[in-house]
Design a protein around this motif. Structure first.
Motif, PDB file in Angstrom:
ATOM      1  N   GLY A  10       0.872  -1.181   0.000  1.00  0.00           N
ATOM      2  CA  GLY A  10       0.000   0.000   0.000  1.00  0.00           C
ATOM      3  C   GLY A  10       0.906   1.227   0.000  1.00  0.00           C
ATOM      4  N   PHE A  11       0.322   2.399   0.237  1.00  0.00           N
ATOM      5  CA  PHE A  11       1.129   3.630   0.216  1.00  0.00           C
ATOM      6  C   PHE A  11       2.248   3.559   1.266  1.00  0.00           C
ATOM      7  N   ALA A  12       1.963   2.972   2.440  1.00  0.00           N
ATOM      8  CA  ALA A  12       2.984   2.873   3.494  1.00  0.00           C
ATOM      9  C   ALA A  12       4.152   2.014   3.010  1.00  0.00           C
ATOM     10  N   GLY A  13       3.854   0.831   2.457  1.00  0.00           N
ATOM     11  CA  GLY A  13       4.896  -0.094   2.012  1.00  0.00           C
ATOM     12  C   GLY A  13       5.704   0.478   0.853  1.00  0.00           C
ATOM     13  N   HIS A  30       6.817  -7.870  -0.401  1.00  0.00           N
ATOM     14  CA  HIS A  30       5.871  -8.981  -0.578  1.00  0.00           C
ATOM     15  C   HIS A  30       4.458  -8.456  -0.426  1.00  0.00           C
ATOM     16  N   GLU A  31       3.663  -8.612  -1.472  1.00  0.00           N
ATOM     17  CA  GLU A  31       2.278  -8.118  -1.458  1.00  0.00           C
ATOM     18  C   GLU A  31       1.348  -9.307  -1.660  1.00  0.00           C
ATOM     19  N   LYS A  32       0.361  -9.394  -0.769  1.00  0.00           N
ATOM     20  CA  LYS A  32      -0.546 -10.548  -0.796  1.00  0.00           C
ATOM     21  C   LYS A  32      -1.467 -10.553  -2.017  1.00  0.00           C
ATOM     22  N   SER A  33      -1.885  -9.364  -2.459  1.00  0.00           N
ATOM     23  CA  SER A  33      -2.851  -9.310  -3.571  1.00  0.00           C
ATOM     24  C   SER A  33      -2.113  -9.297  -4.918  1.00  0.00           C
ATOM     25  N   GLY A  37      -0.557  -0.824  -4.365  1.00  0.00           N
ATOM     26  CA  GLY A  37      -1.386   0.368  -4.136  1.00  0.00           C
ATOM     27  C   GLY A  37      -2.290   0.239  -2.921  1.00  0.00           C
ATOM     28  N   GLY A  38      -2.648  -1.010  -2.551  1.00  0.00           N
ATOM     29  CA  GLY A  38      -3.555  -1.194  -1.409  1.00  0.00           C
ATOM     30  C   GLY A  38      -4.862  -0.469  -1.666  1.00  0.00           C
ATOM     31  N   LEU A  39      -5.222   0.426  -0.748  1.00  0.00           N
ATOM     32  CA  LEU A  39      -6.490   1.163  -0.892  1.00  0.00           C
ATOM     33  C   LEU A  39      -6.455   2.143  -2.058  1.00  0.00           C
ATOM     34  N   LEU A  40      -5.252   2.511  -2.501  1.00  0.00           N
ATOM     35  CA  LEU A  40      -5.154   3.528  -3.563  1.00  0.00           C
ATOM     36  C   LEU A  40      -5.341   2.930  -4.947  1.00  0.00           C
ATOM     37  N   ALA A  53     -10.425   4.982  -3.334  1.00  0.00           N
ATOM     38  CA  ALA A  53     -10.441   5.441  -1.927  1.00  0.00           C
ATOM     39  C   ALA A  53      -9.984   6.903  -1.917  1.00  0.00           C
ATOM     40  N   ALA A  54      -8.723   7.170  -1.511  1.00  0.00           N
ATOM     41  CA  ALA A  54      -8.261   8.560  -1.419  1.00  0.00           C
ATOM     42  C   ALA A  54      -8.319   9.229  -2.788  1.00  0.00           C
ATOM     43  N   ASN A  55      -8.722  10.502  -2.813  1.00  0.00           N
ATOM     44  CA  ASN A  55      -8.742  11.210  -4.097  1.00  0.00           C
ATOM     45  C   ASN A  55      -7.593  12.190  -4.229  1.00  0.00           C
ATOM     46  N   SER A  56      -6.850  12.423  -3.134  1.00  0.00           N
ATOM     47  CA  SER A  56      -5.714  13.347  -3.185  1.00  0.00           C
ATOM     48  C   SER A  56      -4.938  13.238  -1.882  1.00  0.00           C
ATOM     49  N   LEU A  57      -3.774  13.883  -1.840  1.00  0.00           N
ATOM     50  CA  LEU A  57      -3.054  13.969  -0.570  1.00  0.00           C
ATOM     51  C   LEU A  57      -2.696  15.418  -0.293  1.00  0.00           C
ATOM     52  N   GLY A 376       2.003   1.753   8.804  1.00  0.00           N
ATOM     53  CA  GLY A 376       0.610   1.656   8.344  1.00  0.00           C
ATOM     54  C   GLY A 376      -0.263   2.713   8.973  1.00  0.00           C
ATOM     55  N   ASN A 377      -1.521   2.760   8.543  1.00  0.00           N
ATOM     56  CA  ASN A 377      -2.397   3.887   8.888  1.00  0.00           C
ATOM     57  C   ASN A 377      -2.995   3.827  10.286  1.00  0.00           C
ATOM     58  N   TYR A 378      -2.603   2.849  11.106  1.00  0.00           N
ATOM     59  CA  TYR A 378      -3.111   2.790  12.480  1.00  0.00           C
ATOM     60  C   TYR A 378      -2.076   3.312  13.481  1.00  0.00           C
ATOM     61  N   GLY A 381      -1.326   8.252  11.950  1.00  0.00           N
ATOM     62  CA  GLY A 381      -2.225   9.089  11.142  1.00  0.00           C
ATOM     63  C   GLY A 381      -2.834   8.269  10.024  1.00  0.00           C
ATOM     64  N   ILE A 382      -4.066   8.606   9.685  1.00  0.00           N
ATOM     65  CA  ILE A 382      -4.797   7.826   8.682  1.00  0.00           C
ATOM     66  C   ILE A 382      -4.507   8.343   7.268  1.00  0.00           C
ATOM     67  N   GLY A 383      -4.192   9.648   7.160  1.00  0.00           N
ATOM     68  CA  GLY A 383      -4.011  10.288   5.855  1.00  0.00           C
ATOM     69  C   GLY A 383      -2.642   9.975   5.251  1.00  0.00           C
ATOM     70  N   LEU A 384      -2.559  10.144   3.936  1.00  0.00           N
ATOM     71  CA  LEU A 384      -1.336   9.786   3.216  1.00  0.00           C
ATOM     72  C   LEU A 384      -0.150  10.663   3.636  1.00  0.00           C
ATOM     73  N   SER A 385      -0.405  11.929   3.965  1.00  0.00           N
ATOM     74  CA  SER A 385       0.713  12.807   4.329  1.00  0.00           C
ATOM     75  C   SER A 385       1.361  12.329   5.623  1.00  0.00           C
TER      76      SER A 385
HETATM   77  C1  LIG Z   1     -12.874   5.738   0.954  1.00  0.00           C
HETATM   78  C2  LIG Z   1     -11.565   6.254   1.482  1.00  0.00           C
HETATM   79  C3  LIG Z   1     -11.182   7.558   1.174  1.00  0.00           C
HETATM   80  C4  LIG Z   1      -9.957   8.063   1.631  1.00  0.00           C
HETATM   81  N1  LIG Z   1      -9.594   9.343   1.271  1.00  0.00           N
HETATM   82  C5  LIG Z   1      -8.375   9.812   1.608  1.00  0.00           C
HETATM   83  C6  LIG Z   1      -7.910  11.063   1.086  1.00  0.00           C
HETATM   84  O1  LIG Z   1      -8.598  11.716   0.298  1.00  0.00           O
HETATM   85  N2  LIG Z   1      -6.664  11.492   1.443  1.00  0.00           N
HETATM   86  C7  LIG Z   1      -5.854  10.760   2.275  1.00  0.00           C
HETATM   87  O2  LIG Z   1      -4.736  11.216   2.578  1.00  0.00           O
HETATM   88  N3  LIG Z   1      -6.251   9.541   2.752  1.00  0.00           N
HETATM   89  C8  LIG Z   1      -7.478   9.046   2.425  1.00  0.00           C
HETATM   90  N4  LIG Z   1      -7.869   7.796   2.858  1.00  0.00           N
HETATM   91  C9  LIG Z   1      -6.963   7.025   3.726  1.00  0.00           C
HETATM   92  C10 LIG Z   1      -5.803   6.374   2.961  1.00  0.00           C
HETATM   93  O3  LIG Z   1      -6.206   6.036   1.658  1.00  0.00           O
HETATM   94  C11 LIG Z   1      -5.316   5.105   3.688  1.00  0.00           C
HETATM   95  O4  LIG Z   1      -5.126   5.343   5.063  1.00  0.00           O
HETATM   96  C12 LIG Z   1      -3.989   4.616   3.073  1.00  0.00           C
HETATM   97  O5  LIG Z   1      -4.107   4.433   1.679  1.00  0.00           O
HETATM   98  C13 LIG Z   1      -3.570   3.325   3.763  1.00  0.00           C
HETATM   99  O6  LIG Z   1      -2.327   2.912   3.242  1.00  0.00           O
HETATM  100  P1  LIG Z   1      -1.556   1.688   3.917  1.00  0.00           P
HETATM  101  O7  LIG Z   1      -0.408   1.368   3.065  1.00  0.00           O
HETATM  102  O8  LIG Z   1      -1.326   1.984   5.359  1.00  0.00           O
HETATM  103  O9  LIG Z   1      -2.610   0.481   3.923  1.00  0.00           O
HETATM  104  P2  LIG Z   1      -3.290  -0.314   2.718  1.00  0.00           P
HETATM  105  O10 LIG Z   1      -3.582   0.570   1.585  1.00  0.00           O
HETATM  106  O11 LIG Z   1      -4.416  -1.075   3.349  1.00  0.00           O
HETATM  107  O12 LIG Z   1      -2.145  -1.325   2.228  1.00  0.00           O
HETATM  108  C14 LIG Z   1      -1.822  -2.500   2.905  1.00  0.00           C
HETATM  109  C15 LIG Z   1      -1.330  -3.520   1.877  1.00  0.00           C
HETATM  110  O13 LIG Z   1      -0.912  -4.692   2.595  1.00  0.00           O
HETATM  111  C16 LIG Z   1      -1.336  -5.834   1.845  1.00  0.00           C
HETATM  112  N5  LIG Z   1      -1.381  -7.010   2.729  1.00  0.00           N
HETATM  113  C17 LIG Z   1      -2.317  -7.340   3.658  1.00  0.00           C
HETATM  114  N6  LIG Z   1      -1.999  -8.508   4.249  1.00  0.00           N
HETATM  115  C18 LIG Z   1      -0.825  -8.904   3.714  1.00  0.00           C
HETATM  116  C19 LIG Z   1       0.024 -10.043   3.917  1.00  0.00           C
HETATM  117  N7  LIG Z   1      -0.287 -10.994   4.805  1.00  0.00           N
HETATM  118  N8  LIG Z   1       1.150 -10.142   3.181  1.00  0.00           N
HETATM  119  C20 LIG Z   1       1.483  -9.197   2.257  1.00  0.00           C
HETATM  120  N9  LIG Z   1       0.714  -8.099   2.014  1.00  0.00           N
HETATM  121  C21 LIG Z   1      -0.421  -7.959   2.735  1.00  0.00           C
HETATM  122  C22 LIG Z   1      -2.696  -5.413   1.301  1.00  0.00           C
HETATM  123  O14 LIG Z   1      -3.095  -6.244   0.231  1.00  0.00           O
HETATM  124  C23 LIG Z   1      -2.419  -3.969   0.902  1.00  0.00           C
HETATM  125  O15 LIG Z   1      -1.932  -3.869  -0.408  1.00  0.00           O
HETATM  126  C24 LIG Z   1      -9.090   7.242   2.417  1.00  0.00           C
HETATM  127  C25 LIG Z   1      -9.471   5.932   2.707  1.00  0.00           C
HETATM  128  C26 LIG Z   1     -10.678   5.427   2.247  1.00  0.00           C
HETATM  129  C27 LIG Z   1     -11.052   3.979   2.529  1.00  0.00           C
END
Ligand SMILES: Cc1cc2nc3c(=O)[nH]c(=O)nc-3n(C[C@H](O)[C@H](O)[C@H](O)COP(=O)(O)OP(=O)(O)OC[C@H]3O[C@@H](n4cnc5c(N)ncnc54)[C@H](O)[C@@H]3O)c2cc1C
Length: 403
Positions: A10-13, A30-33, A37-40, A53-57, A376-378, A381-385
């Motif tokens: 995802g964006f964090a990785g 290593h990405e499971k899917s 991009g994850g949520l992006l 999901a996110a439309n901008s940062l 990760g987003n927990y 901060g939840i936002g991309l920045s």
């Molecule tokens: C509807 C919506 C709108 C949003 N709008 C905004 C916005 O406008 N601006 C903003 O800044 N933020 C926004 N956010 C928040 C932001 O998009 C997320 O917090 C961020 O994308 C999370 O990134 P991440 O990498 O932490 O997690 P994720 O995107 O969840 O990535 C985690 C990755 O880990 C992978 N994974 C899971 N298990 C395993 C495993 N066992 N082995 C290997 N890989 C694994 C998953 O497949 C996934 O690709 C929004 C979120 C949502 C849902």
């Protein structure tokens, strides 16, 4: 060269992998899917773009630098996007009446001028309690609640004031300068990140499930809290049990393309306070946010959160019916639907509640197994920045311990 494994693309990785590869590490992801991009991500159709999901940062020096490093030209929002509406009978740019504005001013202005620190939230105080204490009832319900719900997808009584308002008091916080994305939406950002990583020799293994115990060298776990709980269950049971306490909420993002444009309310979107018998959290108006991306007028309807988890089970037809009903009340419109892109995110977002405040405090005190790093987003901060900021700090920590 020292090897680092990143779990989750995802964006964090992707961003921590970039920072570490730039610092000379050999990085494998290593990405499971089956995609990064994850949520992006962005869906493209004959009617225009639909963000999954996110439309901008947030536009900041850090995000501008990232775009530069990956060779992506930022797309900046239109002037019209500066306007934001909150529903109170109808969409209003200012949802408070003059008496309510005066009441807030009396409460806030003296503190801003003479006692800024007194605005800081207390530990383990809900956002609602903070709002009632510092802003009053109307501003909490019609301003603070909807604004925060637009980012954290949950209601003020379920959120932690320290986690959400606390960071605003950081002295080195950058001033808000707007939002940014790629010309082809957030998928552009994902594609450019992937290409930049490949150029730096980072190997990305898709459809890959790893056993953390079998990995050599430092490991960055960059997944959602629920996936991290599973991955750590036997490798680090105490850490897994701690992360398992993070409450997750589900969200549904539906972009609907209409046969006629709504032109009465032109802005970023409209947020909806709770208690009005409307289930939608907010509506984005992409054609009034970014130029030249849409062939037909569209809106993105965001639903879900802790108190509306059941909506994830609605069929496409039921969801579109619900949008039709709520849109009639919100904008007093009934337009024909040309197409709709629905993305259901089941238990994808962490709740920034008092339990997460406790979990983050306890995580800060626990010793992780040597070489294990959490991202990760927990976490911060939840936002991309905020995620990008953590990628930078975490990469420096990894260099100092393993470089
Ligand atoms: C509807 C919506 C709108 C949003 N709008 C905004 C916005 O406008 N601006 C903003 O800044 N933020 C926004 N956010 C928040 C932001 O998009 C997320 O917090 C961020 O994308 C999370 O990134 P991440 O990498 O932490 O997690 P994720 O995107 O969840 O990535 C985690 C990755 O880990 C992978 N994974 C899971 N298990 C395993 C495993 N066992 N082995 C290997 N890989 C694994 C998953 O497949 C996934 O690709 C929004 C979120 C949502 C849902």
């Amino acid at each position: 060269m020292k090897k680092v494994t990143v779990v989750g693309a995802g964006f964090a990785g992707l961003t921590i992998a970039l920072k570490l590869a730039q610092k000379g590490f050999t990085v494998e992801i290593h990405e499971k899917s089956s995609r990064v991009g994850g949520l992006l991500g962005t869906d493209y159709s004959e009617h225009g773009m639909a963000e999954r999901a996110a439309n901008s940062l947030i536009l900041s020096n850090r995000s501008e630098k990232l775009f530069q490093e990956i060779g992506l030209e930022p797309a900046l929002p239109l002037e019209s996007s500066k306007k934001r509406f909150i529903f109170r009978g109808f969409p209003k740019a200012v949802p408070l009446n003059p008496f309510e504005i005066l009441a807030v001013a009396f409460k806030v202005v003296p503190r801003v001028l003479f006692a800024k620190a007194s605005l800081k939230p207390k530990a383990f105080e809900t956002l609602e309690a903070w709002g009632l204490r510092r802003l009053g009832k109307a501003a909490t319900r019609f301003l603070l609640g909807p604004a925060i719900q637009g980012i954290y997808a949950n209601e003020p009584q379920d959120l932690s004031a320290s986690l959400i308002i606390g960071p605003l008091f950081n002295k080195d916080r950058e001033k808000f300068r707007g939002m940014m994305t790629g010309a082809n939406g957030m998928q552009d950002l994902v594609n450019h990140l992937q290409q930049a990583l490949e150029k730096l020799g980072v190997k990305i293994h898709l459809n890959s499930s790893v056993d953390i115990a079998s990995l050599q060298g430092p490991v960055v776990l960059a997944t959602s809290a629920s996936a991290a709980t599973e991955l750590l269950r036997s490798y680090a049971p105490a850490v897994s049990a701690l992360i398992a306490r993070v409450h997750m909420s589900s969200l549904i993002s539906t972009t609907v393309f209409f046969d006629k444009a709504q032109t009465k309310y032109k802005g970023f979107g409209c947020l909806i306070p709770r208690g009005l018998n409307l289930r939608t959290l907010g509506v984005l108006m992409p054609p009034y946010i970014f130029a030249g991306r849409d062939k037909t007028y569209n809106e993105t309807w965001i639903m879900g959160g802790n108190n509306n988890q059941d909506l994830i089970n609605l069929t496409d037809k039921e969801l579109l019916n619900l949008i039709g009903t709520e849109r009639k009340r919100l904008f007093k419109r009934q337009d024909g639907i040309l197409d709709a892109k629905i993305n259901r995110w089941d238990r994808a977002l962490p709740m920034y509640d008092l339990e997460l405040e406790k979990v983050q405090n306890e995580l800060a005190q626990i010793t992780l197994p040597a070489g294990l790093f959490l991202h990760g987003n927990y976490l911060s901060g939840i936002g991309l920045s905020k995620i990008l900021e953590r990628s930078e700090r975490l990469s420096e920590k990894i260099v100092s311990q393993h470089g």
